[in-house]
Motif scaffolding. Structure first.
Motif, PDB file in Angstrom:
ATOM      1  N   TYR A  35      -9.164   4.300   9.994  1.00 50.35           N
ATOM      2  CA  TYR A  35      -8.798   3.033  10.656  1.00 50.35           C
ATOM      3  C   TYR A  35      -9.154   3.030  12.143  1.00 50.35           C
ATOM      4  O   TYR A  35      -9.410   1.982  12.724  1.00 50.35           O
ATOM      5  CB  TYR A  35      -7.286   2.763  10.498  1.00 50.35           C
ATOM      6  N   CYS A  47      -4.691  -2.017   0.539  1.00 47.65           N
ATOM      7  CA  CYS A  47      -3.975  -3.276   0.759  1.00 47.65           C
ATOM      8  C   CYS A  47      -4.963  -4.426   0.604  1.00 47.65           C
ATOM      9  O   CYS A  47      -6.170  -4.214   0.569  1.00 47.65           O
ATOM     10  CB  CYS A  47      -3.345  -3.284   2.147  1.00 47.65           C
ATOM     11  N   ASP A  90      -7.048   6.453   0.453  1.00 49.29           N
ATOM     12  CA  ASP A  90      -6.431   5.226   0.954  1.00 49.29           C
ATOM     13  C   ASP A  90      -7.597   4.314   1.338  1.00 49.29           C
ATOM     14  O   ASP A  90      -8.308   4.581   2.314  1.00 49.29           O
ATOM     15  CB  ASP A  90      -5.557   5.566   2.169  1.00 49.29           C
ATOM     16  N   ALA A 133      -7.564   1.221   2.414  1.00 50.63           N
ATOM     17  CA  ALA A 133      -7.159   0.048   3.202  1.00 50.63           C
ATOM     18  C   ALA A 133      -8.336  -0.544   3.976  1.00 50.63           C
ATOM     19  O   ALA A 133      -8.515  -1.758   4.011  1.00 50.63           O
ATOM     20  CB  ALA A 133      -6.049   0.425   4.174  1.00 50.63           C
ATOM     21  N   HIS A 134      -9.148   0.331   4.594  1.00 50.85           N
ATOM     22  CA  HIS A 134     -10.259  -0.158   5.417  1.00 50.85           C
ATOM     23  C   HIS A 134     -11.589  -0.100   4.687  1.00 50.85           C
ATOM     24  O   HIS A 134     -12.643  -0.318   5.298  1.00 50.85           O
ATOM     25  CB  HIS A 134     -10.329   0.653   6.720  1.00 50.85           C
ATOM     26  N   LEU A 169       0.805  -1.228   0.000  1.00 48.78           N
ATOM     27  CA  LEU A 169       0.000   0.000   0.000  1.00 48.78           C
ATOM     28  C   LEU A 169       0.840   1.282   0.000  1.00 48.78           C
ATOM     29  O   LEU A 169       0.669   2.151  -0.852  1.00 48.78           O
ATOM     30  CB  LEU A 169      -0.947  -0.033   1.211  1.00 48.78           C
ATOM     31  N   PHE A 189      -3.739   7.292   9.269  1.00 51.91           N
ATOM     32  CA  PHE A 189      -2.849   6.178   9.570  1.00 51.91           C
ATOM     33  C   PHE A 189      -1.396   6.682   9.446  1.00 51.91           C
ATOM     34  O   PHE A 189      -1.060   7.379   8.492  1.00 51.91           O
ATOM     35  CB  PHE A 189      -3.106   5.025   8.592  1.00 51.91           C
TER      36      PHE A 189
HETATM   37  C1  PLP Z   1      -5.168   2.959   6.575  1.00 53.34           C
HETATM   38  C2  PLP Z   1      -3.823   2.312   6.348  1.00 53.34           C
HETATM   39  N1  PLP Z   1      -2.933   2.920   5.547  1.00 53.34           N
HETATM   40  C3  PLP Z   1      -1.712   2.389   5.331  1.00 53.34           C
HETATM   41  C4  PLP Z   1      -1.336   1.194   5.912  1.00 53.34           C
HETATM   42  C5  PLP Z   1       0.048   0.660   5.657  1.00 53.34           C
HETATM   43  O1  PLP Z   1       0.020  -0.430   4.823  1.00 53.34           O
HETATM   44  P1  PLP Z   1       1.317  -1.119   4.199  1.00 53.34           P
HETATM   45  O2  PLP Z   1       2.160  -1.627   5.333  1.00 53.34           O
HETATM   46  O3  PLP Z   1       0.756  -2.261   3.411  1.00 53.34           O
HETATM   47  O4  PLP Z   1       2.013  -0.122   3.376  1.00 53.34           O
HETATM   48  C6  PLP Z   1      -2.241   0.516   6.746  1.00 53.34           C
HETATM   49  C7  PLP Z   1      -1.880  -0.753   7.377  1.00 53.34           C
HETATM   50  O5  PLP Z   1      -2.587  -1.348   8.147  1.00 53.34           O
HETATM   51  C8  PLP Z   1      -3.515   1.097   6.975  1.00 53.34           C
HETATM   52  O6  PLP Z   1      -4.414   0.519   7.778  1.00 53.34           O
END
Ligand code: PLP
Length: 433
Positions: free
Chosen positions: A206, A254, A231, A233-234, A118, A146
């Motif tokens: 997050y 991710c 982003d 991710a969540h 990510l 994050f």
């Molecule tokens: C919102 C968010 N951004 C970034 C990351 C970082 O991800 P990575 O280690 O895959 O770069 C995370 C990891 O949990 C995340 O929750």
């Protein structure tokens, strides 16, 4: 199936606090069988853990081993020939993931690529979409974003010779509130219009579990001439997303959380179609982003593939992609709208049961409005500390603790049940005594 138990949007008044209700909900859950497609961790006594940390690392699909084994087998028997002749040839392997991933985030295949991790993808796309010019040099992010996102934007500002204390606008909730109001986000963007070049937010925060109104934020950012990225991710595999229709410029996410791709799984990147052939955009280049027809002619000049694939740098990790493929097949079968439908009910049920505990030490930080959240609820425990979390974990619950006082619980609709949510609340009630 008794259809009247499961309605598309249940309200808190339709839930019941008795255990039969959870059983009834499970009995008519059209997705109930998908739990059997995953390995659920077990406690010492052989019973299953109540796993509510799919927002951190999703469960392993049972087919993942077979898919990875197949690539190991082909490596063993074919070695370099596997690039062309593996049962799933490695040369175009990332393409097998493009369509299912594009559906998950509401994008076109040309806008989607699975690559890297990510934060690496975030940097690659910031190189292209954070282009400060004169006074227009500021980035809007969430205060409490994050940390990796925070580090990424601060380091990018510094690489451009800019002072983060002047060029970072951090969005804060109003005094006494825990989450951001869309109108405040829009107001900040509008009132700093001339100086903002990029708005970068999480799709779902997050910590608080708040889902942002990405369409409105993208419109507000574009209105003042800024680029807008998320982003996810969540959010990926959690919300129904429409990256293309919402006109977002770029996004990264991710695959190890809701997408169950395994630890360190390969991540995703979205670049809106309007940039697909914008070869003048500044970008960091590598041979995997080069035109596929002429890549192996090994010429000195970089010619990017049109679309998101043109941001690839290196040849991808096939074993990781094989594991992710196992999970994406399940997503493709279920579809995000059915997942989201169950998720709203399951998380609504969790919310209802938390309220039914009636303990004024606990409160829900995550918005009550279902459009402003995914499956996670962040529970604040007034005066609480890690020991409460430790007691909960000792009862065989996987949930996580975030300093200073929040327990995050994420019932994942692919594999969690209403009965598990019910049992979790019984444990929480017990541990609060
Ligand atoms: C919102 C968010 N951004 C970034 C990351 C970082 O991800 P990575 O280690 O895959 O770069 C995370 C990891 O949990 C995340 O929750």
């Amino acid at each position: 199936m008794s259809e009247n138990v499961v309605t598309p949007h249940m309200t808190l008044t339709e839930y019941r606090p008795d255990p039969e209700f959870a059983r009834e909900m499970d009995a008519c859950d059209p997705l109930a069988s998908y739990r059997g497609r995953f390995h659920v961790p077990k406690k010492a006594d052989g019973s299953e853990v109540l796993y509510f940390t799919g927002n951190s690392l999703g469960l392993m699909p049972k087919t993942a081993r077979e898919y990875v084994d197949q690539e190991l087998e082909d490596w063993r028997s074919l070695a370099v020939e596997g690039h062309m002749n593996a049962r799933n040839p490695w040369l175009p392997y990332h393409e097998f993931l493009t369509e299912p991933m594009a559906k998950i985030i509401g994008a076109k295949p040309i806008e989607t690529v699975v690559m890297n991790s990510l934060t690496v993808n975030l940097h690659l796309l910031l190189v292209s979409f954070f282009r400060p010019v004169g006074e227009r040099s500021r980035i809007v992010i969430e205060k409490g974003a994050f940390p990796s996102d925070q580090y990424a934007v601060v380091s990018q500002l510094k690489c451009h010779g800019l002072d983060p204390s002047k060029n970072l606008i951090e969005l804060k909730p109003r005094d006494g509130e825990s989450t951001l109001r869309t109108e405040d986000i829009v107001e900040t963007i509008e009132s700093n219009g001339d100086s903002i070049t990029l708005v970068l937010l999480g799709g779902v925060n997050y910590y608080t579990g708040q889902a942002f109104d990405m369409k409105t934020i993208a419109e507000a950012g574009h209105h003042i001439g800024a680029k807008v990225g998320f982003d996810l991710a969540h959010a990926a595999g959690n919300l129904e997303l429409k990256m293309h229709d919402w006109d977002v410029d770029f996004a990264v996410w991710c695959s190890y959380k809701y997408l169950n791709g395994g630890p360190g799984a390969v991540a995703g990147a979205f670049v809106h179609e309007r940039f697909a052939r914008d070869f003048d955009l500044c970008r960091l280049a590598g041979w995997w982003g080069h035109d596929k027809e002429s890549r192996f002619m090994m010429g000195p000049e970089f010619r990017p593939i049109p679309g998101a694939e043109g941001w690839q740098i290196s040849n991808p990790p096939i074993l990781q992609m094989a594991a992710l493929r196992a999970s994406l097949e399940i997503f493709d079968e279920v579809g995000m709208s059915a997942l989201r439908e169950k998720s709203e009910k399951l998380t609504g049920y969790l919310e209802f049961l938390i309220e039914s505990i009636g303990d004024n030490r606990i409160s829900i930080v995550t918005p009550r409005d279902i459009v402003q959240r995914g499956c996670q609820l962040s529970i604040r425990v007034k005066g609480g500390d890690r020991s409460l979390h430790e007691r909960i974990v000792s009862h065989g619950v996987a949930a996580d603790w975030r300093e200073p006082d929040v327990i995050r619980v994420a019932p994942a609709p692919l594999y969690n049940s209403f009965t598990e949510v019910f049992r979790f609340i019984e444990i929480l009630r017990e541990c609060l005594k």
